[in-house]
Design a protein around this motif. Structure first.
Motif, mmCIF file in Angstrom:
data_model
loop_
_atom_site.group_PDB
_atom_site.id
_atom_site.type_symbol
_atom_site.label_atom_id
_atom_site.label_comp_id
_atom_site.label_asym_id
_atom_site.label_seq_id
_atom_site.Cartn_x
_atom_site.Cartn_y
_atom_site.Cartn_z
ATOM 1 N N VAL A 227 0.850 -1.182 0.000
ATOM 2 C CA VAL A 227 0.000 0.000 0.000
ATOM 3 C C VAL A 227 0.893 1.241 0.000
ATOM 4 C CG1 VAL A 227 -1.871 -1.174 1.203
ATOM 5 C CG2 VAL A 227 -0.145 0.040 2.527
ATOM 6 N N ARG A 228 0.313 2.372 -0.307
ATOM 7 C CA ARG A 228 1.075 3.626 -0.311
ATOM 8 C C ARG A 228 1.625 3.913 1.083
ATOM 9 N NH1 ARG A 228 -1.346 9.624 -1.857
ATOM 10 N NH2 ARG A 228 0.633 10.760 -1.605
ATOM 11 N N GLY A 229 2.911 4.257 1.143
ATOM 12 C CA GLY A 229 3.554 4.570 2.412
ATOM 13 C C GLY A 229 4.036 3.369 3.184
ATOM 14 N N ALA A 230 3.995 2.194 2.598
ATOM 15 C CA ALA A 230 4.410 0.977 3.302
ATOM 16 C C ALA A 230 5.886 1.022 3.677
ATOM 17 C CB ALA A 230 4.114 -0.250 2.450
ATOM 18 N N PHE A 231 6.682 1.681 2.841
ATOM 19 C CA PHE A 231 8.110 1.825 3.107
ATOM 20 C C PHE A 231 8.603 3.058 2.348
ATOM 21 C CE2 PHE A 231 7.337 -1.372 -0.168
ATOM 22 C CZ PHE A 231 7.979 -0.811 -1.264
ATOM 23 N N THR A 232 9.835 3.454 2.627
ATOM 24 C CA THR A 232 10.407 4.623 1.965
ATOM 25 C C THR A 232 10.422 4.424 0.445
ATOM 26 O OG1 THR A 232 11.830 5.039 3.879
ATOM 27 C CG2 THR A 232 12.412 6.140 1.807
ATOM 28 N N ALA A 237 0.385 2.779 -4.314
ATOM 29 C CA ALA A 237 0.094 1.358 -4.037
ATOM 30 C C ALA A 237 0.425 0.518 -5.268
ATOM 31 C CB ALA A 237 -1.366 1.194 -3.653
ATOM 32 N N ARG A 238 0.825 -0.737 -5.016
ATOM 33 C CA ARG A 238 1.142 -1.624 -6.132
ATOM 34 C C ARG A 238 0.627 -3.021 -5.817
ATOM 35 N NH1 ARG A 238 4.938 -5.286 -7.977
ATOM 36 N NH2 ARG A 238 6.074 -5.286 -6.005
ATOM 37 N N GLY A 239 -0.104 -3.584 -6.753
ATOM 38 C CA GLY A 239 -0.597 -4.950 -6.583
ATOM 39 C C GLY A 239 0.513 -5.959 -6.855
ATOM 40 N N GLY A 240 0.446 -7.100 -6.195
ATOM 41 C CA GLY A 240 1.457 -8.126 -6.379
ATOM 42 C C GLY A 240 1.007 -9.207 -7.356
ATOM 43 N N LEU A 241 1.811 -10.245 -7.434
ATOM 44 C CA LEU A 241 1.516 -11.325 -8.369
ATOM 45 C C LEU A 241 0.268 -12.110 -7.981
ATOM 46 C CD1 LEU A 241 5.114 -12.692 -9.087
ATOM 47 C CD2 LEU A 241 3.744 -11.094 -10.432
ATOM 48 N N VAL A 242 -0.036 -12.164 -6.677
ATOM 49 C CA VAL A 242 -1.253 -12.852 -6.246
ATOM 50 C C VAL A 242 -2.477 -12.150 -6.833
ATOM 51 C CG1 VAL A 242 -2.678 -13.510 -4.275
ATOM 52 C CG2 VAL A 242 -0.200 -13.698 -4.118
ATOM 53 N N PRO A 277 -1.168 -7.217 1.859
ATOM 54 C CA PRO A 277 -0.151 -6.420 1.169
ATOM 55 C C PRO A 277 0.727 -5.720 2.208
ATOM 56 C CG PRO A 277 -2.331 -6.056 0.217
ATOM 57 C CD PRO A 277 -2.543 -6.846 1.473
ATOM 58 N N LEU A 278 1.978 -5.482 1.878
ATOM 59 C CA LEU A 278 2.889 -4.840 2.827
ATOM 60 C C LEU A 278 2.321 -3.491 3.257
ATOM 61 C CD1 LEU A 278 6.417 -5.527 1.254
ATOM 62 C CD2 LEU A 278 5.281 -6.728 3.121
ATOM 63 N N GLY A 279 2.302 -3.266 4.578
ATOM 64 C CA GLY A 279 1.814 -2.007 5.126
ATOM 65 C C GLY A 279 0.324 -1.947 5.346
ATOM 66 N N SER A 280 -0.401 -3.027 5.037
ATOM 67 C CA SER A 280 -1.858 -3.025 5.179
ATOM 68 C C SER A 280 -2.278 -3.886 6.362
ATOM 69 C CB SER A 280 -2.518 -3.543 3.895
ATOM 70 O OG SER A 280 -3.916 -3.654 4.070
#
Length: 341
Positions: A227-232, A237-242, A277-280
């Motif tokens: 998600v947006r802001g998950a890391f520097t 936001a970006r969807g993954g392969l799943v 998702p990372l950060g969610s």
């Protein structure tokens, strides 16, 4: 693209109270089960099953016209193997025993708890799916021809053992259960995984990823997205392969190299059909079918503690071992001709 229904055949819910049917519908839809048919008149149950079939039945006992007590043995007799979950307002032990003796899959008392309902329905659907797979496997053993040979066109072989594997793949391809493909390097594990997808009829993509040597943080982002802001630097936001594999197949190669933390996350993905998702803090749902492959001995790895036993159990619902070329030398001339061409 129209989303496929889950399950393919509907869940038939029978109760004379419309409010209860509405509550079942809401609970099951929230749980990811969206192919639902309601019936408030018990006289219509048998005709509905005869016309369109069902994956399972939720059946109330106390109803006007035809009681669930009378309907249950009739359903069991006319539609053997169809799971029927009895739902009733009484919690008497003798009633439960009578229903189980009459062929009920399970027994739930009202008011129905959400987790109890979702768990029991999931178990019944899994039973129904595995029963269908067993029937298809039995049929495949009696047949010498493939129903969809085009799914295996990429694999050059005339070997009887390979064609037996193809028939097995055809039988289990429509399932949502995981598949573990084993074999030495170069035997064509990814080609067979693609054949599984092609034979399944799934409308989504075939998404392949090699997990060997990938760092945990990179792999988590690649697989699950962020998600947006998950890391520097995560400005969007970006969807993954799943997410990309929705309604399709997610193929994980070299699964034996997966680290302990990622094994835990993959187990959740398979068991609950959800991921973070990372950060969610909100879980995302997926219906992607998981196919994995390895050239390592997962039996040895799980006994040594390097691979989770529960994950190994989940991944190996269906297991396919591809024989090496030295055990099918009759394929050498065919492959030689292919390479020369």
């Amino acid at each position: 693209m129209k989303d496929p229904r889950n399950p393919v055949l509907p869940v038939l819910m029978v109760d004379d109270e419309e409010a209860i049917l509405a509550s079942y519908t809401t609970l099951l839809r929230l749980g990811g089960v969206d192919n639902l048919v309601t019936c408030s008149d018990s006289r219509r149950v048998i005709p509905l099953l005869q016309e369109g079939g069902a994956a399972m039945v939720l059946l109330d006992l106390q109803m006007p016209h035809v009681s669930g007590t009378n309907l249950l043995p009739q359903i069991v007799q006319e539609f053997p193997g169809l799971p029927v979950i009895v739902v009733t307002g009484t919690d008497r032990v003798d009633t439960a025993v009578q229903c189980m003796k009459a062929g009920a899959f399970d027994f739930i008392t009202k008011p129905v708890e959400r987790d109890r309902l979702l768990t029991t329905v999931a178990q019944a659907l899994s039973f129904s799916e595995l029963r269908s797979e067993n029937r298809l496997l039995q049929e495949s053993l009696l047949e010498d021809t493939l129903k969809c040979p085009q799914a295996f066109a990429r694999i050059v072989t005339g070997n009887p053992a390979m064609h037996a594997i193809f028939r097995c793949v055809e039988a289990i391809a429509p399932s949502s259960q995981s598949i573990l493909i084993t074999g030495e390097t170069g035997v064509g594990k990814e080609l067979l995984a693609r054949a599984v997808h092609d034979a399944s009829g799934r409308p989504g993509q075939f998404v392949a990823v090699n997990v060997a040597g990938v760092e945990e943080s990179v792999f988590s982002d690649t697989l699950f997205g962020h998600v947006r802001g998950a890391f520097t630097g995560a400005d969007t936001a970006r969807g993954g392969l799943v997410e990309r594999a929705a309604h399709g197949t997610l193929f994980l190669d070299e699964i034996g190299d997966l680290g302990p933390v990622l094994q835990t996350r993959l187990l959740r993905l398979i068991q609950e059909h959800e991921y973070f998702p990372l950060g969610s803090d909100v879980a995302a749902k997926t219906d992607a079918r998981i196919v994995v492959a390895t050239n390592l001995d997962l039996d040895t790895l799980q006994r040594s503690g390097a691979f989770r036993k529960d994950l190994y159990y989940r991944l190996s619902t269906h297991r396919i071992a591809i024989p090496p070329l030295r055990e099918r030398l009759d394929d050498v001339p065919l492959l030689l001709g292919q390479f020369l061409a």
